[in-house]
Structure formats: structure tokens, C-alpha cells
Motif scaffolding. Structure first.
Motif, short mmCIF file in Angstrom:
data_model
loop_
_atom_site.label_atom_id
_atom_site.label_comp_id
_atom_site.label_asym_id
_atom_site.label_seq_id
_atom_site.Cartn_x
_atom_site.Cartn_y
_atom_site.Cartn_z
N THR A 4 -33.22 27.42 81.76
CA THR A 4 -33.21 26.85 80.50
C THR A 4 -34.10 25.66 80.43
N SER A 33 -26.80 29.68 81.64
CA SER A 33 -26.44 30.84 80.45
C SER A 33 -26.64 31.88 81.32
N TYR A 40 -24.29 34.80 73.50
CA TYR A 40 -23.76 33.47 72.76
C TYR A 40 -22.98 34.00 71.76
N MET A 61 -28.57 35.58 77.27
CA MET A 61 -29.41 34.73 76.99
C MET A 61 -30.76 34.61 77.48
N SER A 88 -28.99 27.36 74.37
CA SER A 88 -28.51 27.11 75.93
C SER A 88 -27.68 26.59 75.99
N HIS A 123 -24.34 25.80 74.17
CA HIS A 123 -23.43 27.04 74.74
C HIS A 123 -23.03 26.38 76.43
N ALA A 124 -23.32 25.47 77.40
CA ALA A 124 -23.29 25.59 78.27
C ALA A 124 -22.42 23.73 78.47
#
Length: 633
Positions: free
Chosen positions: A381, A460, A113, A464, A357, A360-361
């Protein structure tokens, strides 16, 4: 592992992450390339030690399971002594496993991350510091040692919440958390002072051994001061307002604060202080009121949050409220409070890491109105987050089903009208939890894709998703493993006491059916409103009074501003005016008089010998005259 070896190695449990924090902070940029690996490795080593000590503990007789490891005489004043010592018993062992195992998973997750953050090494140093401080808090054998870890947790939370301090909102959130926790710290300091004044001790054995000699009024006041400290750390009403803003820190920080460290400290404090609260029934009533109010307070707030992290933060407030409610029920509730704390550690960490997650995406997007349809592009996820969702709303056989239902049964069994009020509040909280968590699932993973044009959502990386999978497994199985057959209750009974047999107004199966029906109603309402209907990309401007209040965190900040901050500012302004016009004028007058007297005196110092001789002569005459008068009288 034998008790002797456990005693020898116990200091390494908090010592390893503490050494990692020190090394990375002192080593500076020279440790940038491998600092994150060192911090993760030391946290993992602490977890391995904790697991080995737990295996050794359950292999020993019940009477030999508690181990104390002393280092040196910390404080000595007359007959008062405080040792620098750690206590590993059944209660602290539960927290050691939670902190180190979940903390290590969050470290691993953070490797991916925070991979591109220029301050990654510093971030991992703060993570190590957070884990070490929390371990000191739960392993200390005295309230003074606990307070040392308590303040360390406060410092680490300030550093991590404000990690991106270049963002004004993050810096403000860190200061808010720090200041509100200082309010709770006042309660801790007062409680410590009263323990010393009343019992002449601050170590657990000394305080608990002498507790029966204290008056009920004194014990009640001590317990209320401990409750004040717990409210601040665990974000309970009326000191809950910092928790939502704390989401400005990196998402792994949110997971660590909400699942394994800071907010669990208050529950630990109350449970560890069981011998005091058991002698202070009015304080126990205060605890259950705080817990019941907060579990509903947080759940209502969670229904109106479009920010996925803030919705989960409100959820934490509510779930900790369940734990505090249980802890206030006395021996009937201590073990189930810890049961829910442990299961919550798995599913809440998983939910927060899942939200990270998603961020992050999705280019750090947290507004659920701009998400949707992510289940097909982020399957891991989606599944792991979904398992955490099923656990938190209490669907059998997931973890939350066992722990939350036990709390509801304990509340109903507390007797009389109070039992019905507490039980119904807990059941209502379960229904509202099902509503807002279904809302989170529907808005994030189902429905139309409401992404920005530049968004390219993707799953991810393994660093992660790996921790998310492990936490999802815990969300499924931890409740059954700990609850069935009274496993955890029996394990904790030497420390928190035995619950005994308490027959509630309803059979257990009836409570289970009622709760499941309420949960299904909450799920159905949320799915009908958010799963089947189109989600507008902007929140409706015209909303009802309760929705408007929930969006404003039920006016927690407004209350603090008007009830505390504004009167405080008025008081300070008045004191300043008093100082300027009253005390200031008086002190200025004294100064002016001294200056004028100095001017007069200075004139006699003219440098002429004849003037000094005349002064000596005059003085001699005056002394002689006075002597003559005295002799005549």
C-alpha cells in the motif's frame, strides 16, 4: 476489429454492465453468492471489447475511425428526429478505455473490500449501473442521449454515496449530491431546449453543422448553460460543495466517482462541445475562470483536511479544475485536458484505493492524526500510494509531470496578462498540491505510530493490492506513453481540432524548472511541518483565518445556505402567506358564495307538485312578457 464489426458490437459495451445491474437487482438474494463475480466479469468483458475496438480503430485510416451504431428511431415529431445511436470516435474511445479498465479494477478491488458487507450484491449491481450510465453518456451521438446517461450517472451516484443509508451522514450526503446536481441539470435542459429552438436538432452533427448560423449571444448562453451542468457533475465552483460529503460512501465508490466516472463527465461535455465553445469566446473565458478558481479552491481546502479521503476529494476538485482550465483554452487545451484526465484516472484511483486499504487495515479509521508509521506494516500500500503521490505532484517521469506541465504551458501561451494570471495560478496550484499531498504521505505512512490500542494494521489481500499495483504502473508510465511525440494530441485532433503552434512567453524547459522548484518548495515545507515534527492527535483549536476557512471548505456550505437556501425559504414562506391571506381568501370566498347560493336554490326544491307548477307558470309569463317587449321594440 473492422468498423462493421465495431458497429455491430458497440451496444454491448454499455449493454453488458447494464445487463449485470438488471440481473442482480431483479434476481435479488438468489444471486448473492455469485453476483459480485458476474458484475466484475461483465465489466471486464466490456473492457476487453473496448480494447479490441481501440486496436481496430488505430489500425484504420484517420477518416474511417469514427463509427456510428444506430438501434432504432427514438423520437419522431414532424421533421424532428432523434435516433437511439452510439458514436465511437477518438474522444469517446479515450473515455471508454478509462471507464471500463479502471472501473473493472475497482470491481476487482471491491470483491475484497466489500467481502463481509451484507449488501455486497446490491453494491455490485450499482457499480455496474454506474459504469453503464457513464458509457451511455460518453458514447451517445446526441445531447439527448448524453443527457440520458447524465441522469443515469446522477442516479447511480445517489445510490452509491448513500449505500450505507443507515448512517444519517451518508443519507444526507447522497441527498446533497443529488440536489446540487439537479441544479446543474437545469442548465443542461435549458441548453437542450435552446439547441432545438435555434438549430432544430439535438444530435451532434446537426448542432455542430448549424452552429455557425446561430448568433454569438445565443451560442454564449447555450455554452454557459452547458458549463453550469459541467460545474455540478465535476464539482467546480460554485457547485462543488457536494464532493467532500460524498466520501461517506464506500471507498471503491469514491475511486469510481473521482477517477473514471462522474467528475470526468463535465470535462467530457465541454470538450465534446468544442465546436460551440470555439464560437463563444466569452463562454470560454467563463470556463477558464471556473477552472482557475477551482484548482486553487480545492488545493487550499486539501491543506486543512485531516480525513484522508476528504483530502483526496479536495485534490480531485483541484485536478478537475486543471482540466476545465485547459478545456477553456480552446484547441490549444482540449487534448491536454484529456491527457490530464487520463493520467489522473490512474493515479487518483490508485490513491483512493490505497486510502481504502489503510481504512481496511485500521478499523475504518480515516483521521490521519490517528495513523502514522504504516509504511513498514503495509509495504505494498505504501509503495503504490507513493507512486500515485509522485504522479499527482508532477515529479518526472511520472504521469502527472507530463499532463500538468502541458496545461501550465498552454495557460501561459494563451497570451497577454490573462496568460500570466492563468499560468501563475496553475503553478501556485502545483506548489499547494505538493504541500497537501506530502502532508497526507507524512501523516499516514511516516512518523510515530499513533494507532488506537485495538488496531492491528496489516497488508490487504491480493484482490485489493492487485488493482492497486496495476494503477501504480499506470501512474508511472501513462503520461509518457500518451504525451511524448504528441501521441494523444494527434489521435484527438480530428475531433477537437489541432492546437497549432503557440509560442509562450517562456521556453518549455524554463517552465519545467520553475514548476519543479515550486513543487520542491511545497514538499519541503510540508515535510518540515509534518514529517520531522510530532503530530498532535487532535487538531489545534486555535488556527488562523485561512486555515479555519479551509477546514470549513472555504464556507461553500455557508454561502449556499445564506445566498440560496435562506432566500428560497423566505420566498416560499411569503408565497404561503400570500396564498393563505390573498389568493386563498379569494378562492375560499368563491366557495362560500357557491355554498350559500346552493342553500337558496335548494329551498325551491321542496317536492310539492303545486310549487313546481307555479314555477312553470311564472316562467311562462316571464318569457311571454319578454317576447312581447322585444316584438314592440
Amino acid at each position: 476489429m473492422s468498423s462493421e464489426l465495431t458497429s455491430t458490437l458497440l451496444w454491448l459495451v454499455p449493454g453488458l454492465p447494464a445487463a449485470g445491474a438488471l440481473l442482480l437487482l431483479v434476481g435479488g438474494r438468489r444471486t448473492d453468492r455469485w453476483g459480485h463475480l458476474l458484475a466484475t466479469g461483465l465489466s471486464a468483458a466490456s473492457a476487453i471489447l473496448g480494447i479490441a475496438m481501440w486496436i481496430g480503430m488505430i489500425g484504420r485510416d484517420e477518416a474511417a475511425r469514427s463509427v456510428t451504431s444506430g438501434a432504432y428511431d427514438w423520437i419522431g415529431a414532424g421533421s424532428f428526429r432523434v435516433d437511439a445511436a452510439l458514436l465511437l470516435d477518438q474522444l469517446s474511445m479515450c473515455f471508454v478505455l478509462l471507464i471500463t479498465v479502471v472501473g473493472t479494477l475497482i470491481h476487482v478491488y471491491s470483491i475484497g473490500y466489500m467481502a463481509h458487507d451484507p449488501g455486497r450484491r446490491r453494491f455490485f449491481a450499482y457499480l455496474n449501473l454506474f459504469v453503464a450510465a457513464m458509457l451511455i453518456l460518453v458514447l451517445a451521438d446526441s445531447y439527448l442521449g448524453l443527457y440520458l446517461g447524465w441522469e443515469g450517472v446522477g442516479l447511480a451516484s445517489y445510490l452509491l454515496i448513500g449505500f450505507w443509508q443507515h448512517k444519517p451522514v451518508a443519507a444526507t450526503a447522497a441527498k446533497k449530491a443529488f440536489v446540487m446536481n439537479r441544479v446543474g441539470d437545469i442548465g443542461m435542459v435549458i441548453a437542450l431546449a435552446l439547441m432545438f429552438a435555434t438549430f432544430g436538432a439535438v444530435d451532434f452533427d446537426g448542432v455542430f453543422g448549424a452552429a455557425a448560423t446561430g448568433s454569438e449571444a445565443t451560442l454564449t448562453f447555450i455554452c454557459f448553460m452547458l458549463l453550469l451542468g459541467a460545474c455540478a457533475k465535476s464539482a467546480q465552483v460554485p457547485l462543488q460543495a457536494w464532493l467532500g460529503d460524498a466520501m461517506e460512501g464506500p471507498t471503491p465508490v469514491s475511486a469510481l466517482i473521482h477517477a473514471a466516472t462522474m467528475v470526468t463527465a463535465g470535462v467530457y461535455l465541454i470538450t465534446r462541445s468544442a465546436p460551440l465553445f470555439n464560437l463563444a469566446p466569452h463562454a470560454q473565458t467563463g470556463v477558464v475562470v471556473v477552472g482557475a478558481v477551482t484548482l486553487l479552491f480545492g488545493a487550499i481546502i486539501g491543506c486543512a483536511k485531516d480525513d484522508i479521503k476528504k483530502a483526496l476529494a479536495a485534490s480531485t476538485m483541484s485536478q478537475i479544475g486543471y482540466m476545465v482550465l485547459a478545456a477553456g483554452l480552446g484547441p490549444a487545451g482540449y487534448a491536454v485536458a484529456i491527457l490530464h484526465l487520463l493520467t489522473h484516472g490512474f493515479f487518483k484511483a490508485g490513491l483512493f484505493l490505497g486510502s481504502g486499504s489503510v481504512m481496511h487495515a485500521m478499523n475504518d479509521e480515516t483521521d490521519m492524526r490517528k495513523l502514522g508509521g504504516l509504511r513498514t506494516v503495509m509495504p505494498i500500500t505504501f509503495v503504490t500510494f507513493g507512486l500515485g503521490y509522485l504522479a499527482i505532484i508532477g515529479v518526472p517521469p511520472f504521469a502527472g509531470f507530463y499532463s500538468k506541465d502541458h496545461i501550465i504551458e498552454a495557460a501561459l501561451s494563451s497570451g497577454g496578462v490573462r496568460g500570466w494570471i492563468l499560468g501563475l495560478a496553475a503553478i501556485a496550484g502545483a506548489g499547494i498540491t505538493a504541500f497537501y499531498m506530502t502532508r497526507v504521505m507524512a501523516m499516514t505512512f511516516f512518523g510515530d505510530r499513533r494507532w488506537a490500542s485495538d488496531a492491528k494494521p496489516h497488508e490487504s489481500g491480493s484482490s485489493m493490492t492487485g488493482p492497486m499495483i496495476v494503477l501504480a504502473v499506470g501512474s508511472v508510465f501513462s503520461g509518457g506513453l500518451l504525451a511524448i511525440g504528441g501521441t494523444l494530441t494527434d489521435f484527438l485532433s480530428p475531433v477537437v481540432g489541432s492546437a497549432g503552434e503557440h509560442e509562450g512567453p517562456l521556453p518549455s524547459w524554463v517552465v519545467t524548472v520553475v514548476v519543479l522548484v515550486v513543487v520542491l518548495i511545497g514538499v519541503g515545507i510540508a515535510w518540515n511541518q509534518y514529517g520531522r515534527a510530532a503530530i498532535p492527535e487532535t487538531a489545534p483549536a486555535e488556527v488562523s483565518g485561512l486555515t479555519r476557512a479551509a477546514r470549513a471548505d472555504l464556507y461553500g456550505d455557508l454561502f449556499n445556505e445564506r445566498a440560496i437556501a435562506a432566500p428560497g425559504q423566505t420566498l416560499i414562506t411569503g408565497l404561503v402567506q400570500l396564498e393563505d391571506r390573498g389568493l386563498g381568501a379569494a378562492t375560499s370566498g368563491v366557495g362560500t358564495a357557491v355554498v350559500e347560493l346552493s342553500d337558496v336554490t335548494r329551498r325551491s326544491q321542496n317536492g310539492f307538485v303545486r310549487s313546481y307548477a307555479l314555477s312553470i307558470l311564472a316562467g311562462t309569463v316571464v318569457v311571454a312578457a319578454l317576447s312581447l317587449v322585444v316584438s314592440v321594440l
